[in-house]
Design a protein around this motif. Sequence first.
Motif, PDB file in Angstrom:
ATOM      1  N   MET A 120       0.914  -1.087  -0.109  1.00  0.00           N
ATOM      2  CA  MET A 120       0.010   0.186   0.170  1.00  0.00           C
ATOM      3  C   MET A 120       1.060   1.342  -0.062  1.00  0.00           C
ATOM      4  SD  MET A 120      -2.954  -0.975  -0.348  1.00  0.00           S
ATOM      5  CE  MET A 120      -3.857   0.521  -0.260  1.00  0.00           C
ATOM      6  N   ASP A 121       2.006   1.056   0.896  1.00  0.00           N
ATOM      7  CA  ASP A 121       3.065   2.328   0.751  1.00  0.00           C
ATOM      8  C   ASP A 121       3.557   2.394  -0.728  1.00  0.00           C
ATOM      9  OD1 ASP A 121       2.381   2.808   3.614  1.00  0.00           O
ATOM     10  OD2 ASP A 121       4.274   1.613   4.130  1.00  0.00           O
ATOM     11  N   LEU A 122       3.930   1.607  -1.027  1.00  0.00           N
ATOM     12  CA  LEU A 122       4.488   1.532  -2.437  1.00  0.00           C
ATOM     13  C   LEU A 122       3.446   1.906  -3.563  1.00  0.00           C
ATOM     14  CD1 LEU A 122       6.567  -1.616  -2.424  1.00  0.00           C
ATOM     15  CD2 LEU A 122       7.556   0.549  -2.517  1.00  0.00           C
ATOM     16  N   SER A 123       2.290   1.353  -3.396  1.00  0.00           N
ATOM     17  CA  SER A 123       1.131   2.002  -4.511  1.00  0.00           C
ATOM     18  C   SER A 123       0.938   3.488  -4.308  1.00  0.00           C
ATOM     19  CB  SER A 123       0.055   1.273  -4.066  1.00  0.00           C
ATOM     20  OG  SER A 123      -1.162   1.875  -4.636  1.00  0.00           O
ATOM     21  N   LYS A 124       1.135   4.105  -2.946  1.00  0.00           N
ATOM     22  CA  LYS A 124       0.968   5.374  -2.817  1.00  0.00           C
ATOM     23  C   LYS A 124       2.072   6.161  -3.480  1.00  0.00           C
ATOM     24  CE  LYS A 124      -0.054   9.010   0.649  1.00  0.00           C
ATOM     25  NZ  LYS A 124       0.244  10.057  -0.043  1.00  0.00           N
ATOM     26  N   ILE A 125       3.362   5.715  -3.297  1.00  0.00           N
ATOM     27  CA  ILE A 125       4.521   6.417  -3.894  1.00  0.00           C
ATOM     28  C   ILE A 125       4.335   6.381  -5.400  1.00  0.00           C
ATOM     29  CG2 ILE A 125       6.752   6.218  -4.556  1.00  0.00           C
ATOM     30  CD1 ILE A 125       7.186   4.886  -1.462  1.00  0.00           C
ATOM     31  N   CYS A 126       3.664   5.410  -6.129  1.00  0.00           N
ATOM     32  CA  CYS A 126       3.612   5.326  -7.343  1.00  0.00           C
ATOM     33  C   CYS A 126       2.581   6.122  -7.833  1.00  0.00           C
ATOM     34  CB  CYS A 126       3.443   3.937  -7.869  1.00  0.00           C
ATOM     35  SG  CYS A 126       4.654   2.791  -7.862  1.00  0.00           S
ATOM     36  N   ASN A 127       1.478   6.219  -7.113  1.00  0.00           N
ATOM     37  CA  ASN A 127       0.269   7.233  -7.503  1.00  0.00           C
ATOM     38  C   ASN A 127       0.909   8.661  -7.463  1.00  0.00           C
ATOM     39  OD1 ASN A 127      -2.625   7.857  -8.094  1.00  0.00           O
ATOM     40  ND2 ASN A 127      -2.697   8.408  -6.034  1.00  0.00           N
ATOM     41  N   ASP A 128       1.494   8.920  -6.286  1.00  0.00           N
ATOM     42  CA  ASP A 128       2.083  10.333  -6.152  1.00  0.00           C
ATOM     43  C   ASP A 128       2.756  10.866  -7.212  1.00  0.00           C
ATOM     44  OD1 ASP A 128       0.448  10.392  -3.715  1.00  0.00           O
ATOM     45  OD2 ASP A 128       2.246  10.286  -2.243  1.00  0.00           O
ATOM     46  N   LYS A 129       3.742   9.895  -7.572  1.00  0.00           N
ATOM     47  CA  LYS A 129       4.745  10.349  -8.800  1.00  0.00           C
ATOM     48  C   LYS A 129       3.921  10.565  -9.897  1.00  0.00           C
ATOM     49  CE  LYS A 129       8.936   8.243  -6.684  1.00  0.00           C
ATOM     50  NZ  LYS A 129       9.667   9.544  -6.473  1.00  0.00           N
ATOM     51  N   LEU A 130       2.871   9.375 -10.345  1.00  0.00           N
ATOM     52  CA  LEU A 130       2.189   9.641 -11.473  1.00  0.00           C
ATOM     53  C   LEU A 130       1.325  10.794 -11.460  1.00  0.00           C
ATOM     54  CD1 LEU A 130       0.962   6.180 -12.177  1.00  0.00           C
ATOM     55  CD2 LEU A 130       2.714   7.273 -13.431  1.00  0.00           C
ATOM     56  N   SER A 131       0.846  11.447 -10.356  1.00  0.00           N
ATOM     57  CA  SER A 131       0.040  12.610 -10.188  1.00  0.00           C
ATOM     58  C   SER A 131       0.920  13.565 -10.282  1.00  0.00           C
ATOM     59  CB  SER A 131      -0.461  12.428  -8.799  1.00  0.00           C
ATOM     60  OG  SER A 131      -1.616  11.599  -8.663  1.00  0.00           O
ATOM     61  N   ASP A 132       2.156  13.682 -10.044  1.00  0.00           N
ATOM     62  CA  ASP A 132       3.163  14.786 -10.007  1.00  0.00           C
ATOM     63  C   ASP A 132       3.396  15.001 -11.704  1.00  0.00           C
ATOM     64  OD1 ASP A 132       5.005  16.913  -9.262  1.00  0.00           O
ATOM     65  OD2 ASP A 132       6.592  15.444  -9.609  1.00  0.00           O
ATOM     66  N   VAL A 133       3.718  13.884 -12.262  1.00  0.00           N
ATOM     67  CA  VAL A 133       3.912  13.979 -13.795  1.00  0.00           C
ATOM     68  C   VAL A 133       2.654  14.370 -14.513  1.00  0.00           C
ATOM     69  CG1 VAL A 133       4.484  12.473 -15.646  1.00  0.00           C
ATOM     70  CG2 VAL A 133       5.684  12.004 -13.641  1.00  0.00           C
ATOM     71  N   GLU A 134       1.667  13.901 -14.119  1.00  0.00           N
ATOM     72  CA  GLU A 134       0.263  14.311 -14.674  1.00  0.00           C
ATOM     73  C   GLU A 134       0.205  16.055 -14.696  1.00  0.00           C
ATOM     74  OE1 GLU A 134      -4.390  13.251 -15.130  1.00  0.00           O
ATOM     75  OE2 GLU A 134      -3.296  12.916 -13.219  1.00  0.00           O
ATOM     76  N   GLU A 135       0.421  16.459 -13.274  1.00  0.00           N
ATOM     77  CA  GLU A 135       0.405  17.943 -13.072  1.00  0.00           C
ATOM     78  C   GLU A 135       1.138  18.764 -13.971  1.00  0.00           C
ATOM     79  OE1 GLU A 135       0.816  18.913  -9.000  1.00  0.00           O
ATOM     80  OE2 GLU A 135      -0.882  17.450  -8.402  1.00  0.00           O
ATOM     81  N   LYS A 136       2.530  18.084 -14.253  1.00  0.00           N
ATOM     82  CA  LYS A 136       3.491  18.731 -15.010  1.00  0.00           C
ATOM     83  C   LYS A 136       3.156  18.745 -16.401  1.00  0.00           C
ATOM     84  CE  LYS A 136       7.595  17.740 -11.974  1.00  0.00           C
ATOM     85  NZ  LYS A 136       8.701  16.865 -11.704  1.00  0.00           N
TER      86      LYS A 136
END
Length: 77
Positions: A41-57
Amino acid sequence: MESKEELSFEDAMKELESIVEKLEAGDVPLEQAITYYQKGMDLSKICNDKLSDVEEKMVRIINSQGETEPFEMQEEE
């Protein structure tokens, strides 16, 4: 495991895939399965956060006039 800031998306995905394989095998003791699940679950959140960051960019891109415009993905019909 590396700290959340240092862990790349690819590394987090590899770790997550490894955990999923272990859990799908079904021969993990309950306590270990819970630990794997929490780490997953922690790793899933890391992946999701990183994808969200890229999406915002990518939300704003520069067009030929140098103006910004929203980036929209086109879905195939």
